[in-house]
Scaffold this motif. Sequence first.
Motif, PDB file in Angstrom:
ATOM      1  N   HIS A   1       0.832  -1.222   0.000  1.00  0.00           N
ATOM      2  CA  HIS A   1       0.000   0.000   0.000  1.00  0.00           C
ATOM      3  C   HIS A   1       0.863   1.267   0.000  1.00  0.00           C
ATOM      4  O   HIS A   1       2.029   1.240   0.374  1.00  0.00           O
TER       5      HIS A   1
ATOM      6  N   ASP B   1       6.535   1.443   5.972  1.00  0.00           N
ATOM      7  CA  ASP B   1       5.292   0.666   6.032  1.00  0.00           C
ATOM      8  C   ASP B   1       4.506   0.900   4.737  1.00  0.00           C
ATOM      9  O   ASP B   1       4.121   2.021   4.443  1.00  0.00           O
TER      10      ASP B   1
ATOM     11  N   GLU C   1      -4.979   1.879   2.800  1.00  0.00           N
ATOM     12  CA  GLU C   1      -4.990   0.567   3.507  1.00  0.00           C
ATOM     13  C   GLU C   1      -5.199   0.777   4.996  1.00  0.00           C
ATOM     14  O   GLU C   1      -5.848  -0.006   5.679  1.00  0.00           O
ATOM     15  N   GLU C   2      -4.663   1.882   5.534  1.00  0.00           N
ATOM     16  CA  GLU C   2      -4.633   2.037   6.997  1.00  0.00           C
ATOM     17  C   GLU C   2      -6.003   2.339   7.601  1.00  0.00           C
ATOM     18  O   GLU C   2      -6.239   2.085   8.774  1.00  0.00           O
TER      19      GLU C   2
ATOM     20  N   GLN D   1       7.244  -5.124  11.080  1.00  0.00           N
ATOM     21  CA  GLN D   1       6.649  -4.143  12.008  1.00  0.00           C
ATOM     22  C   GLN D   1       6.645  -4.661  13.454  1.00  0.00           C
ATOM     23  O   GLN D   1       5.988  -4.073  14.303  1.00  0.00           O
TER      24      GLN D   1
ATOM     25  N   HIS E   1       5.049   2.229  12.576  1.00  0.00           N
ATOM     26  CA  HIS E   1       4.042   3.279  12.816  1.00  0.00           C
ATOM     27  C   HIS E   1       4.658   4.364  13.703  1.00  0.00           C
ATOM     28  O   HIS E   1       4.029   4.895  14.617  1.00  0.00           O
TER      29      HIS E   1
HETATM   30 MN    MN Z   1       0.451   0.232   8.825  1.00  0.00          MN
END
Ligand code: MN
Length: 363
Positions: free
Chosen positions: A35, A46, A78-79, A145, A333
């Motif tokens: 994404h 990310d 996407e988030e 992540q 993040h």
């Molecule tokens: Mn993310």
Amino acid sequence: MESLGMSVSVDSAGNLRGLHQGLHQDAPRLLIGSHLDTVPCAGAFDGVLGVVLSIAVVESLNGRRLPFAIEIVGFSEEEGVRFGVPFIGSRALIGTLDAALLEKKDAHGRTVAQAIRDFGLDPSRMSEAILKEQVLGYLEFHIEQGPVLDELGLPLGVVEAIVGQTQARVSFRGRANHAGTTPMHLRHDAVGAIAEWILAVESEARATPGLVATVGQMETFPGASNVIAGEARASLDVRHASDAQRTAGVDRILSAAKDIAERRGLKFECSVTEDQQTVACDPNLVLAVEKAVAHAGFPLHRMTSGAGHDAMILAQKVRVAMLFLRSPSGISHHPDERVLPDDVAAAVNTGLRFLEELEKLHA
Ligand code: MN
Ligand code: HGY
Ligand code: MN
């Protein structure tokens, strides 16, 4: 992608789509990518790393055509930060970006459809974004992540499953009143109630192995220091590898909220905005990724993803697999999110080997 001779387009959901033709016009296609969006105050990797890494994999073909086409997808939204619903772009590819979702509003009252039009795209042509060709599968490249690969000292991980998630919006409504004149025993303080509940969320998750629960957003109304809050709203994010454990955890967390609201004389409301089941990656595709990691000369490690990914949505229609890159110190993040250049090289190399694995299967 255009400089690599790929045909590039942006679909009605804002997904960036590049096609590297196969040997034959009607060749099946492999999807790769990730994404384009991320979260506020994020790092630089990310999502978008997976898109750029996919382009590097196609670049390393040096124009070579394969028995299948390769479509690189850079998914939009996407988030779920702006409209409170994740995976908007990937839903367009499987045909579930429906009218209800197009009417979802952001904090300024603008709908998804208006945001698409503001971007110069036409939401009425959303059906053109749906995958129509024969798709061999979708391989997503993504940073882990989390701390697992870093602690094991491994560059790459092969994802077997992506844990399910429940996203919800909650509100506690009590009674605003004067902060100076209202005795404590006469208050129906929404902030006191939501604060007690947030601690209950944390203790529920701590008490249940494998359960994670997060309140990341909170607003209080009217939001003045000398006014007892009449209302407090918050987000809730609950995840567990087992769907049964996740839904049981959500039930316990929501019944705690009802008890707190009742005892304090407030009203509690909750609306679930996402109930995403745990998704298993395709076993054959996972095996092909593992062979590619081994052929590229890297140690194998299978793992589960605690983060959600567009692959969860694509899995409703096509076979999916994911290749993780190590996240140094497991941070994501967050601006300190990093990747190691050698791990990126390992992933590009593995991506190329994966294409060779598929070439053997589809020659
Ligand atoms: Mn993310
Ligand atoms: O929230 C997630 O798991 C991902 O970052 N969308
Ligand atoms: Mn991501």
